[in-house]
Design a protein around this motif. Structure first.
Motif, mmCIF file in Angstrom:
data_model
loop_
_atom_site.group_PDB
_atom_site.id
_atom_site.type_symbol
_atom_site.label_atom_id
_atom_site.label_comp_id
_atom_site.label_asym_id
_atom_site.label_seq_id
_atom_site.Cartn_x
_atom_site.Cartn_y
_atom_site.Cartn_z
ATOM 1 N N ASP A 143 43.115 43.623 44.983
ATOM 2 C CA ASP A 143 43.761 43.516 46.296
ATOM 3 C C ASP A 143 43.316 44.647 47.217
ATOM 4 O O ASP A 143 43.144 44.439 48.433
ATOM 5 C CB ASP A 143 45.283 43.540 46.135
ATOM 6 C CG ASP A 143 45.829 42.241 45.558
ATOM 7 O OD1 ASP A 143 45.139 41.213 45.688
ATOM 8 O OD2 ASP A 143 46.925 42.266 44.977
ATOM 9 N N THR A 144 43.137 45.844 46.665
ATOM 10 C CA THR A 144 42.686 46.971 47.474
ATOM 11 C C THR A 144 41.272 46.741 47.994
ATOM 12 O O THR A 144 40.967 47.020 49.162
ATOM 13 C CB THR A 144 42.738 48.270 46.648
ATOM 14 O OG1 THR A 144 44.065 48.467 46.163
ATOM 15 C CG2 THR A 144 42.325 49.462 47.501
ATOM 16 N N LYS A 146 39.876 43.834 48.513
ATOM 17 C CA LYS A 146 39.929 42.763 49.518
ATOM 18 C C LYS A 146 40.464 43.273 50.847
ATOM 19 O O LYS A 146 39.905 42.980 51.910
ATOM 20 C CB LYS A 146 40.792 41.615 48.999
ATOM 21 C CG LYS A 146 40.841 40.418 49.940
ATOM 22 C CD LYS A 146 41.471 39.208 49.271
ATOM 23 C CE LYS A 146 42.924 39.450 48.931
ATOM 24 N NZ LYS A 146 43.578 38.214 48.436
ATOM 25 N N SER A 147 41.559 44.057 50.807
ATOM 26 C CA SER A 147 42.148 44.548 52.057
ATOM 27 C C SER A 147 41.208 45.526 52.752
ATOM 28 O O SER A 147 41.089 45.520 53.987
ATOM 29 C CB SER A 147 43.500 45.208 51.774
ATOM 30 O OG SER A 147 43.351 46.317 50.908
ATOM 31 N N ARG A 150 38.406 43.500 54.320
ATOM 32 C CA ARG A 150 38.895 42.799 55.518
ATOM 33 C C ARG A 150 39.038 43.763 56.693
ATOM 34 O O ARG A 150 38.729 43.413 57.841
ATOM 35 C CB ARG A 150 40.236 42.126 55.219
ATOM 36 C CG ARG A 150 40.133 40.884 54.363
ATOM 37 C CD ARG A 150 41.472 40.148 54.301
ATOM 38 N NE ARG A 150 41.400 38.997 53.432
ATOM 39 C CZ ARG A 150 40.911 37.813 53.805
ATOM 40 N NH1 ARG A 150 40.460 37.664 55.041
ATOM 41 N NH2 ARG A 150 40.879 36.798 52.966
ATOM 42 N N ALA A 193 52.385 38.517 56.980
ATOM 43 C CA ALA A 193 52.370 39.984 57.038
ATOM 44 C C ALA A 193 53.739 40.524 57.417
ATOM 45 O O ALA A 193 54.196 41.546 56.875
ATOM 46 C CB ALA A 193 51.314 40.457 58.037
ATOM 47 N N LYS A 233 52.080 45.588 62.692
ATOM 48 C CA LYS A 233 51.483 46.673 61.907
ATOM 49 C C LYS A 233 52.302 47.949 61.971
ATOM 50 O O LYS A 233 52.475 48.642 60.957
ATOM 51 C CB LYS A 233 50.058 46.925 62.412
ATOM 52 C CG LYS A 233 49.320 48.039 61.690
ATOM 53 C CD LYS A 233 47.909 48.190 62.244
ATOM 54 C CE LYS A 233 47.137 49.286 61.523
ATOM 55 N NZ LYS A 233 45.759 49.422 62.054
#
Length: 485
Positions: A143-144, A146-147, A150, A193, A233
């Motif tokens: 996941d890290t 991928k994020s 991105r 999100a 965010k």
């Protein structure tokens, strides 16, 4: 005595002439030596090219059949095209060159595009990795990755947009669009999100305000995505509210006011005056600081204004005002192009993928491995045109940036071969969609486009939508279950 003096002068003159001739010969030899060395260097440089040219020319003369002849000629043409530019090369990093040199904005655009391809591959492979059996620690690592990829891909989009706006300015479209529907779509996009952080997204749309206006929906979406994305965010708890109101400003026109309010961290007073400046970051890890600068430039180009009110620790409220004409005609969703109907028993759908990047080919192959589709890859546009005639696909996914023949050129060649007798769906695959790219795709005869990195669910939806009746995308047992449901 005079005769002796005259004889000495003659000898000296002859000696001087011989010396001058020797110097001339030495100079000539030196010049010829340099020329021969330069010629040898050029031969060494041109040697591989000449050898390749001779090889492919011999293959062209001995090619058996039109397909082999076409492929060989394409290789030979590409070889000469690659050698064609003989003008002195310029360093694109040197920004003080003459006006014909590569501009800083063009250089940034090239860098952004070159970065986007490997980053799309990283995101795609990380998605595939997350769908496998992983331990908790391994899933955290995936996941890290991928994020982070991105985030880097988002930065390349910002760089490209900044470069294009700087180099070309901002051009706007005037088309009917549904403002309330656009905002609704954005809230759906950002809802995951927001839900992960435990915050809500609310929309208040004035019921007396028309829904459909005329303007540039893409630019409006870009501005609102930036404002809403920042609100989600930088809000840790509470909610994000989008409020849309307006007043009639003449016949058929409204002054539309849109505000995005959040209960987040707020903005310090010293940063408020610079918040819309490029590269200004009000908080750490806020990216390149280009998003709000884009938004301000776009809103002003559309004849409006944008502002912000904020108090540190109490949240922020971004607002914009835009003059928008009411749309004369209702917004109608586009129809899908007609599909060729094959005869015969049901079969697996045939998919042609034109993609020169091996990593992206692997990502695509892994994403569709559970589907009942027959996939063939082309490494460049010319090969895609050839496979279109031999493989007879039901659908083509066409990368745009490819060597020898790009995706738009390949699509045009395919449309010329079809000659209006049929229409094979072509879906463009592109890492970055910039200003004017959509018009170029439409002009090339491309039906739709998908932005990299690709997602398995989106790929499956497109395949099902364009699958002819005589073929199937899902395995037959699954198709029967879906039909029974």
């Amino acid at each position: 005595m005079e005769e002796l003096t005259l004889e000495r002068q003659e000898r000296r003159l002859a000696q001087s002439e011989r010396c001058a001739k020797r110097q001339q010969i030495a100079s000539f030899k030196e010049t010829m030596s340099r020329q021969v060395q330069n010629l040898a260097d050029q031969i060494n440089q041109q040697g591989p090219f000449v050898a390749q040219a001779v090889t492919w020319a011999e293959r062209l003369l001995t090619a058996q059949g039109p397909l082999a002849h076409q492929k060989t000629k394409a290789h030979l043409d590409a070889l000469f095209v690659a050698r064609r530019p003989m003008t002195p090369r310029r360093d694109p990093i040197a920004l003080d060159l003459c006006p014909t040199a590569v501009t800083p904005a063009a250089f940034l655009a090239h860098i952004a595009h070159d970065l986007s391809t490997p980053l799309s591959g990283v995101v795609g492979m990380a998605d595939l990795l997350c769908n496998t059996a992983l331990t908790a620690e391994q899933r955290l690592f995936a996941d890290t990755i991928k994020s982070a990829a991105r985030a880097a891909l988002a930065l390349t989009h910002d760089i490209l947009e900044y470069a294009k706006i700087t180099a070309q300015g901002v051009s706007l479209k005037a088309e009917p669009f549904d403002l309330e529907g656009l905002i609704h779509d954005l809230t759906i996009l950002l809802q995951p999100a927001a839900s992960a952080k435990g915050i809500g997204i609310l929309v208040e749309y004035d019921p007396s305000l028309p829904r459909q206006f005329t303007g540039d929906a893409g630019r409006m979406r870009q501005v609102l995505t930036n404002l809403l994305g920042n609100a989600v965010k930088f809000t840790g708890q509470g909610q994000v509210l989008i409020r849309v109101t307006g007043l009639q400003a003449g016949e058929g026109c409204h002054q539309v006011h849109i505000t995005v309010e959040d209960t987040g961290i707020g903005i310090a007073p010293d940063d408020l005056a610079l918040i819309f400046e490029a590269y200004h970051q009000a908080t750490p890890n806020a990216g390149l600081g280009l998003g709000l600068a884009f938004a301000k430039r776009l809103v002003e180009r559309m004849g409006g204004a944008i502002w912000v009110d904020s108090e540190l620790g109490q949240g922020s409220r971004f607002g914009l005002r835009l003059p928008l004409p009411v749309a004369d005609t209702p917004v109608v969703p586009p129809d899908l192009p007609s599909l060729p109907q094959d005869a015969g028993p049901p079969r697996a759908m045939r998919i042609l993928v034109a993609e020169d990047n091996r990593t992206n080919q692997l990502v695509f192959q892994k994403m569709v491995r559970d589907l009942a589709v027959d996939v063939v890859f082309a490494n460049h546009g010319a090969e895609a045109v050839s496979l279109f005639q031999t493989f007879q696909p039901d659908l083509i996914f066409m990368d745009i940036a490819m060597p020898q023949m790009d995706g738009c050129q390949a699509a045009l060649a395919i449309r010329q071969i079809e000659a209006g007798q049929q229409h094979l769906p072509i879906i463009a695959l592109t890492a970055l969609m910039g200003e004017g790219d959509t018009a170029a795709l439409v002009a090339a005869g491309i039906d739709q486009h998908m932005t990299k990195p690709l997602h398995k669910a989106a790929l499956c939806e497109v395949m099902i939508a364009f699958c002819p009746k005589a073929a199937y995308v899902l395995p037959p047992a699954v198709e029967l279950a879906r039909a029974g449901a």
